[in-house]
Write a protein that holds these residues in place. Structure first.
Motif, short mmCIF file in Angstrom:
data_model
loop_
_atom_site.label_atom_id
_atom_site.label_comp_id
_atom_site.label_asym_id
_atom_site.label_seq_id
_atom_site.Cartn_x
_atom_site.Cartn_y
_atom_site.Cartn_z
N PRO A 87 3.39 -12.96 5.93
CA PRO A 87 2.86 -11.84 5.27
C PRO A 87 1.86 -11.13 6.21
O PRO A 87 1.13 -10.49 5.64
N GLY A 88 1.76 -11.47 7.44
CA GLY A 88 0.44 -10.96 8.18
C GLY A 88 0.31 -9.33 8.19
O GLY A 88 -0.83 -9.04 8.30
N MET A 89 1.52 -8.85 8.38
CA MET A 89 1.33 -7.28 8.33
C MET A 89 1.60 -6.49 6.95
O MET A 89 1.26 -5.64 6.88
N VAL A 90 1.75 -7.40 5.88
CA VAL A 90 1.66 -6.69 4.72
C VAL A 90 0.19 -5.83 4.29
O VAL A 90 0.59 -4.71 3.92
N GLY A 91 -0.78 -6.43 4.71
CA GLY A 91 -1.99 -5.77 4.17
C GLY A 91 -2.19 -4.59 5.10
O GLY A 91 -2.31 -3.38 4.66
N PRO A 92 -1.94 -4.47 6.42
CA PRO A 92 -2.09 -3.21 7.42
C PRO A 92 -1.23 -2.39 7.01
O PRO A 92 -1.33 -0.89 6.79
N ILE A 93 0.24 -2.65 6.44
CA ILE A 93 1.12 -1.58 5.95
C ILE A 93 0.73 -1.00 4.83
O ILE A 93 0.89 0.29 4.52
N LEU A 94 0.37 -1.93 3.80
CA LEU A 94 -0.43 -1.37 2.77
C LEU A 94 -1.30 -0.27 2.63
O LEU A 94 -1.29 0.68 2.20
N GLU A 95 -2.33 -0.63 3.64
CA GLU A 95 -3.27 0.27 3.99
C GLU A 95 -2.88 1.67 4.48
O GLU A 95 -3.42 2.72 4.14
N MET A 96 -1.95 1.64 5.35
CA MET A 96 -1.19 2.89 6.00
C MET A 96 -0.55 3.55 4.79
O MET A 96 -0.84 4.72 4.56
N THR A 97 0.11 3.11 3.70
CA THR A 97 0.88 3.66 2.69
C THR A 97 -0.01 4.18 1.75
O THR A 97 0.51 5.13 1.12
N LEU A 98 -1.25 3.84 1.71
CA LEU A 98 -2.21 4.14 0.74
C LEU A 98 -2.97 5.49 1.21
O LEU A 98 -3.62 6.12 0.48
N VAL A 99 -2.52 5.95 2.48
CA VAL A 99 -3.44 7.16 3.09
C VAL A 99 -2.54 8.32 2.30
O VAL A 99 -1.41 8.25 2.12
N PRO A 100 -3.33 9.34 1.65
CA PRO A 100 -2.69 10.18 0.56
C PRO A 100 -2.20 11.47 1.39
O PRO A 100 -2.49 12.59 1.27
N GLU A 101 -1.08 11.01 1.99
CA GLU A 101 -0.34 12.32 2.82
C GLU A 101 1.23 11.86 2.25
O GLU A 101 1.76 10.73 2.64
N LEU A 102 1.84 12.86 1.69
CA LEU A 102 3.12 12.62 1.04
C LEU A 102 4.02 12.13 1.95
O LEU A 102 4.80 11.38 1.69
N GLU A 103 4.32 12.79 3.08
CA GLU A 103 5.68 12.40 3.95
C GLU A 103 5.05 11.07 4.52
O GLU A 103 6.28 10.41 4.61
N LEU A 104 4.04 10.91 4.90
CA LEU A 104 3.72 9.45 5.27
C LEU A 104 4.12 8.28 4.25
O LEU A 104 4.73 7.45 4.86
N ARG A 105 3.76 8.67 3.20
CA ARG A 105 4.07 7.63 2.25
C ARG A 105 5.60 7.43 2.11
O ARG A 105 6.08 6.45 1.84
N ARG A 106 6.25 8.60 1.77
CA ARG A 106 7.94 8.60 1.72
C ARG A 106 8.40 7.90 2.85
O ARG A 106 9.35 6.88 2.49
N SER A 107 7.97 7.86 4.05
CA SER A 107 8.46 7.26 5.13
C SER A 107 8.04 5.94 5.46
O SER A 107 8.94 5.10 5.99
N THR A 108 6.94 5.61 5.04
CA THR A 108 6.54 4.08 5.12
C THR A 108 6.78 3.16 3.91
O THR A 108 6.69 1.94 4.31
N ILE A 109 6.74 3.55 2.91
CA ILE A 109 6.79 2.67 1.74
C ILE A 109 8.22 1.82 1.81
O ILE A 109 8.10 0.77 1.43
N PRO A 110 9.12 2.40 2.34
CA PRO A 110 10.33 1.47 2.43
C PRO A 110 10.30 0.42 3.16
O PRO A 110 11.15 -0.74 3.16
N ILE A 111 9.11 0.25 3.98
CA ILE A 111 8.94 -1.06 4.95
C ILE A 111 8.60 -2.19 3.94
O ILE A 111 9.45 -3.25 4.24
N PHE A 112 8.32 -2.01 2.74
CA PHE A 112 8.09 -3.05 1.79
C PHE A 112 9.25 -3.61 1.46
O PHE A 112 9.43 -4.70 1.22
N PHE A 113 10.30 -2.84 1.10
CA PHE A 113 11.61 -3.42 0.65
C PHE A 113 12.12 -4.04 2.03
O PHE A 113 12.58 -5.15 1.60
N ASP A 114 12.04 -3.66 2.97
CA ASP A 114 12.61 -4.26 4.47
C ASP A 114 11.82 -5.70 4.57
O ASP A 114 12.65 -6.78 4.68
N MET A 115 10.65 -5.89 4.04
CA MET A 115 10.04 -7.12 4.00
C MET A 115 10.61 -8.00 3.30
O MET A 115 10.73 -9.27 3.42
#
Length: 209
Positions: A87-115
């Motif tokens: 789970p080490g990278m869960v926190g940093p990826i969460l922090e990144m996806t919470l940045v309020p930029e729509l395209e960033l969120r759309r492209s990076t939230i799927p990483i959670f499913f991959d995890m």
């Protein structure tokens, strides 16, 4: 800096990914450095006036989306090594996806499913991932991050991913319901922390508990 971190990523992929050449610490360093760069205050355009925001975008573009895409691609490049970052990278990826930029969120939230999928394929559960994201979400929202748009994107993107994988459809949907419910309560609680309506504030506190 963007050129430097892209060079770092290229070197990692070419020289420190395959078999005995793999260097876990170097990859960890890359992810943490890239997320720290993306989340730094000076790149959060929504905090600036419209004039300054337009000037920055015209000159440099929104670098958050660019570096976010790079982090996403580097994650997928890990292949079977991904499990070493859960789970080490869960926190940093969460922090990144919470940045309020729509395209960033759309492209990076799927990483959670991959995890989730990566852990499930090895252990038949994704409990380590789930425990970590629930733990980190609390502190992130308390720190001022997260909003209604994020909750909706998290729910729609992850439900869509889970429903395409029959083995994860039911546990995945339960997980999404759990997280979005927690997020809704955390956002409500944060919104009324300074509210003078003590009855509503107490109601939110009870719901959160």
């Amino acid at each position: 800096f963007l050129r430097a971190i892209n060079q770092f990523a290229m070197t990692l992929t070419e020289m420190f990914l395959r078999n005995s050449d793999f260097e876990l610490q170097l990859w960890n360093n890359y992810f943490h450095l890239a997320v720290a760069f993306l989340t730094q205050d000076s790149l959060q355009l929504e905090n600036f006036s419209q004039a300054k925001r337009n000037s920055i975008v015209t000159k440099y573009g929104d670098m958050r989306a660019v570096i976010g895409a790079s982090i996403r691609d580097m994650w997928y490049n890990l292949g079977h090594r991904k499990i070493e970052f859960i789970p080490g990278m869960v926190g940093p990826i969460l922090e990144m996806t919470l940045v309020p930029e729509l395209e960033l969120r759309r492209s990076t939230i799927p990483i959670f499913f991959d995890m989730m999928l990566c852990e499930y394929q090895q252990t038949r559960s994704f409990s380590r991932f789930e425990d970590e994201i629930l733990r980190k979400l609390d502190s992130e929202v308390e720190g001022g991050r997260g909003d209604e748009q994020y909750k909706q994107l998290f729910e729609s993107i992850l439900l869509s991913c889970c429903r395409r994988h029959p083995e994860l459809a039911e546990p995945g949907e339960n997980f999404v319901t759990l997280v979005t419910g927690l997020l809704e309560r955390l956002l409500d609680y944060r919104a009324v922390m300074n509210d003078e309506n003590k009855t509503y504030s107490m109601s939110c506190t009870v719901n959160l508990l």
